[in-house]
Design a protein around this motif. Structure first.
Motif, PDB file in Angstrom:
ATOM      1  N   GLN A  77       0.832  -1.210   0.000  1.00  0.00           N
ATOM      2  CA  GLN A  77       0.000   0.000   0.000  1.00  0.00           C
ATOM      3  C   GLN A  77       0.862   1.254   0.000  1.00  0.00           C
ATOM      4  O   GLN A  77       0.548   2.243  -0.684  1.00  0.00           O
ATOM      5  CB  GLN A  77      -0.939  -0.032   1.203  1.00  0.00           C
ATOM      6  CG  GLN A  77      -2.008  -1.105   1.105  1.00  0.00           C
ATOM      7  CD  GLN A  77      -2.741  -1.328   2.415  1.00  0.00           C
ATOM      8  OE1 GLN A  77      -2.361  -0.806   3.457  1.00  0.00           O
ATOM      9  NE2 GLN A  77      -3.806  -2.113   2.368  1.00  0.00           N
ATOM     10  N   SER A  80       2.267   1.612  -3.479  1.00  0.00           N
ATOM     11  CA  SER A  80       1.207   2.038  -4.389  1.00  0.00           C
ATOM     12  C   SER A  80       0.970   3.545  -4.283  1.00  0.00           C
ATOM     13  O   SER A  80       0.847   4.253  -5.295  1.00  0.00           O
ATOM     14  CB  SER A  80      -0.084   1.277  -4.087  1.00  0.00           C
ATOM     15  OG  SER A  80      -1.127   1.692  -4.935  1.00  0.00           O
ATOM     16  N   ALA A  81       0.909   4.058  -3.046  1.00  0.00           N
ATOM     17  CA  ALA A  81       0.710   5.495  -2.849  1.00  0.00           C
ATOM     18  C   ALA A  81       1.908   6.285  -3.364  1.00  0.00           C
ATOM     19  O   ALA A  81       1.751   7.350  -3.973  1.00  0.00           O
ATOM     20  CB  ALA A  81       0.475   5.783  -1.362  1.00  0.00           C
ATOM     21  N   ALA A  84       1.793   6.409  -7.178  1.00  0.00           N
ATOM     22  CA  ALA A  84       0.773   7.337  -7.665  1.00  0.00           C
ATOM     23  C   ALA A  84       1.244   8.775  -7.544  1.00  0.00           C
ATOM     24  O   ALA A  84       1.050   9.598  -8.455  1.00  0.00           O
ATOM     25  CB  ALA A  84      -0.530   7.124  -6.890  1.00  0.00           C
ATOM     26  N   GLU A  85       1.892   9.098  -6.426  1.00  0.00           N
ATOM     27  CA  GLU A  85       2.331  10.463  -6.175  1.00  0.00           C
ATOM     28  C   GLU A  85       3.539  10.833  -7.023  1.00  0.00           C
ATOM     29  O   GLU A  85       3.589  11.927  -7.602  1.00  0.00           O
ATOM     30  CB  GLU A  85       2.666  10.613  -4.689  1.00  0.00           C
ATOM     31  CG  GLU A  85       3.300  11.955  -4.309  1.00  0.00           C
ATOM     32  CD  GLU A  85       2.357  13.130  -4.496  1.00  0.00           C
ATOM     33  OE1 GLU A  85       2.859  14.270  -4.685  1.00  0.00           O
ATOM     34  OE2 GLU A  85       1.130  12.925  -4.456  1.00  0.00           O
ATOM     35  N   GLY A  88       2.745   9.137 -11.081  1.00  0.00           N
ATOM     36  CA  GLY A  88       1.415   9.233 -11.683  1.00  0.00           C
ATOM     37  C   GLY A  88       0.859   7.887 -12.103  1.00  0.00           C
ATOM     38  O   GLY A  88      -0.002   7.807 -12.985  1.00  0.00           O
ATOM     39  N   TRP A  89       1.326   6.824 -11.454  1.00  0.00           N
ATOM     40  CA  TRP A  89       0.884   5.474 -11.806  1.00  0.00           C
ATOM     41  C   TRP A  89      -0.070   4.963 -10.738  1.00  0.00           C
ATOM     42  O   TRP A  89       0.296   4.807  -9.584  1.00  0.00           O
ATOM     43  CB  TRP A  89       2.092   4.543 -11.922  1.00  0.00           C
ATOM     44  CG  TRP A  89       1.752   3.134 -12.291  1.00  0.00           C
ATOM     45  CD1 TRP A  89       0.788   2.721 -13.161  1.00  0.00           C
ATOM     46  CD2 TRP A  89       2.365   1.938 -11.792  1.00  0.00           C
ATOM     47  NE1 TRP A  89       0.774   1.345 -13.255  1.00  0.00           N
ATOM     48  CE2 TRP A  89       1.730   0.841 -12.424  1.00  0.00           C
ATOM     49  CE3 TRP A  89       3.406   1.689 -10.895  1.00  0.00           C
ATOM     50  CZ2 TRP A  89       2.092  -0.481 -12.174  1.00  0.00           C
ATOM     51  CZ3 TRP A  89       3.774   0.378 -10.638  1.00  0.00           C
ATOM     52  CH2 TRP A  89       3.127  -0.697 -11.277  1.00  0.00           C
ATOM     53  N   HIS A  90      -1.298   4.701 -11.144  1.00  0.00           N
ATOM     54  CA  HIS A  90      -2.326   4.266 -10.206  1.00  0.00           C
ATOM     55  C   HIS A  90      -2.673   2.785 -10.397  1.00  0.00           C
ATOM     56  O   HIS A  90      -3.690   2.322  -9.883  1.00  0.00           O
ATOM     57  CB  HIS A  90      -3.579   5.122 -10.381  1.00  0.00           C
ATOM     58  CG  HIS A  90      -3.348   6.577 -10.092  1.00  0.00           C
ATOM     59  ND1 HIS A  90      -3.453   7.127  -8.835  1.00  0.00           N
ATOM     60  CD2 HIS A  90      -2.971   7.598 -10.920  1.00  0.00           C
ATOM     61  CE1 HIS A  90      -3.172   8.423  -8.881  1.00  0.00           C
ATOM     62  NE2 HIS A  90      -2.876   8.733 -10.135  1.00  0.00           N
ATOM     63  N   GLY A  91      -1.812   2.055 -11.100  1.00  0.00           N
ATOM     64  CA  GLY A  91      -2.114   0.666 -11.421  1.00  0.00           C
ATOM     65  C   GLY A  91      -1.434  -0.352 -10.544  1.00  0.00           C
ATOM     66  O   GLY A  91      -1.491  -1.555 -10.841  1.00  0.00           O
ATOM     67  N   ALA A  93      -1.700  -2.479  -7.787  1.00  0.00           N
ATOM     68  CA  ALA A  93      -2.737  -3.013  -6.895  1.00  0.00           C
ATOM     69  C   ALA A  93      -2.118  -3.967  -5.889  1.00  0.00           C
ATOM     70  O   ALA A  93      -1.384  -4.893  -6.261  1.00  0.00           O
ATOM     71  CB  ALA A  93      -3.796  -3.749  -7.723  1.00  0.00           C
ATOM     72  N   SER A 227       3.167   0.168 -16.463  1.00  0.00           N
ATOM     73  CA  SER A 227       2.231   1.254 -16.771  1.00  0.00           C
ATOM     74  C   SER A 227       2.070   1.497 -18.263  1.00  0.00           C
ATOM     75  O   SER A 227       1.177   2.261 -18.663  1.00  0.00           O
ATOM     76  CB  SER A 227       2.702   2.555 -16.103  1.00  0.00           C
ATOM     77  OG  SER A 227       3.850   3.088 -16.764  1.00  0.00           O
TER      78      SER A 227
END
Length: 392
Positions: A77, A80-81, A84-85, A88-91, A93, A227
């Motif tokens: 987790q 993952s955060a 994303a920050e 810019g990758w939100h994939g 999981a 990504s």
């Protein structure tokens, strides 16, 4: 890629925190392999104090006696955060991840999932030396697709390697180093999409070693392999190890693309017992709470890259150096110095400075050295001075 400075974090530059007297009290490989008169600028350990959040996480765990086996998804987790920050990758999981002991042992386990004994594994030399023995010791064979003269992936050469690797109809994989060690090359989104397209065309499974991902130079964007379009069947290994200097606190994450989730599910349960629980806590704290420290480090590394360029220009102008877009490692072409295939040996013997021998990195490595610039400006300056003295 355009380079712009990193944003300042308010944290002090960790590369300026420790002098030689304190560093020589360390008992790790970097500081104990060579005699005391040798200045070590070789293996990938940084001369920094640990980030405060990491120290607190480890100290708190020891005070609780929390030194059992790893559990849960907090590490995934946090990564993952972070992804994303920062990218810019939100994939990423958490349900498509698995904790593994470290990146190289994780890569071995991923390669076991997608290849069999005797199958080829494509690598892009010059590349991180452990790729070679780790692959061959698991009864796979190396298939080389060397980088181009510009230090980037040569897609024509890579396609030829894929074609040859799959010509017999068997399985094949590509162990991709991204960012690339030792050149510091950051593969672009276009390059990675082209790799994914070739892998799909030839049925090659890509396993990406992305351990250096957080360590990009100012203004350079890291692109996670998973990504890019077409990389859904890929696998990645990520870790906070390199960016926060946590090699002694073992932990990494295997990450599967959506089409590789079933492969990752076959990972033996006992592999998850290998990581250090304290390591997992440290890596989680680094990713979650150690970004200000990381930003200060990245600014310091940018400064050191510029300093190294200036020092080489002044003292060793015949050395060819293309500043890396990532990592804290510099790849130096010393062939014009006339020191033969192993200049690292000359620098060690005559200059008492330890560098990584380029020939260990495979095809394209002869006549090169890899220098670790994650140290103080003073030590870096002394290292180049010793290299110059070795030529006299």
């Amino acid at each position: 890629m355009t380079r712009i400075p990193h944003e300042t974090s308010g944290e002090p530059n960790p590369l300026r925190s420790l002098g030689l007297d304190r560093l020589r009290r360390r008992t790790s490989m970097k500081w104990r392999t060579y005699p005391q008169d040798v200045l070590p600028l070789w293996v990938a350990e940084m001369d920094v104090p640990l980030a405060g959040p990491v120290v607190r996480a480890v100290t708190d765990a020891l005070e609780r006696g929390d030194t059992g086996y790893p559990a849960g998804t907090a590490y995934a987790q946090a990564l993952s955060a972070f992804a994303a920050e920062r990218w810019g990758w939100h994939g990423l999981a958490a349900e498509r991840t698995a904790i593994v002991p470290d990146v190289m042992l994780g890569a071995v386990e991923m390669l076991k999932l997608v290849t069999g004994p005797g199958d080829p594994v494509v690598v892009n030399p010059p590349v991180y030396p452990p790729f070679f023995p780790f692959v061959t010791h698991m009864d796979r064979r190396i298939a080389e697709a060397p980088l181009g003269a510009d230090g980037r992936l040569d897609l024509d050469v890579l396609e030829d390697a894929y074609r040859r690797a799959t010509a017999g109809g068997g399985r094949a994989a590509h162990l991709l180093c991204s960012p690339h060690n030792p050149t510091g090359t950051v593969h672009t989104a276009g390059e990675l999409a082209a790799v994914a397209a070739l892998a799909d065309r030839y049925g090659v499974r890509v396993v990406a070693d992305e351990i250096h991902a957080p360590l990009t130079a100012g203004g350079v964007e890291f692109v996670p392999y998973l990504s890019v379009p077409g990389a859904e069947s890929g696998l990645s290994l990520m870790s906070a190890s390199k960016a926060w200097n946590l090699a002694g606190l073992k932990a990494a994450l295997a990450v599967a693309g959506p089409a590789a989730a079933a492969d990752l599910a076959l990972l033996p349960e006992e592999v998850g017992h290998g990581p250090s629980h304290v390591g997992v806590l440290a890596h989680t704290a680094a990713l979650r709470d150690g970004t200000a420290w990381l930003d200060a480090l990245l600014t310091g590394l940018d400064d050191n890259r510029r300093l190294l360029t200036e020092l080489l220009s002044e003292h060793l102008p015949a050395v060819v150096h293309r500043p890396g877009e990532a990592t804290y490692l510099a790849w130096l072409d010393c062939r014009a110095l006339g020191l033969g295939d192993d200049p690292a040996g000359v620098f060690l013997e005559r200059g008492r400075v330890a560098l990584s021998a380029g020939r260990d990195f495979g095809t394209g490595g002869n006549g090169h050295v890899r220098l670790n610039l994650a140290t103080s400006p003073e030590i870096l300056t002394e290292g180049v001075r010793r290299m110059r003295a070795a030529l006299r």
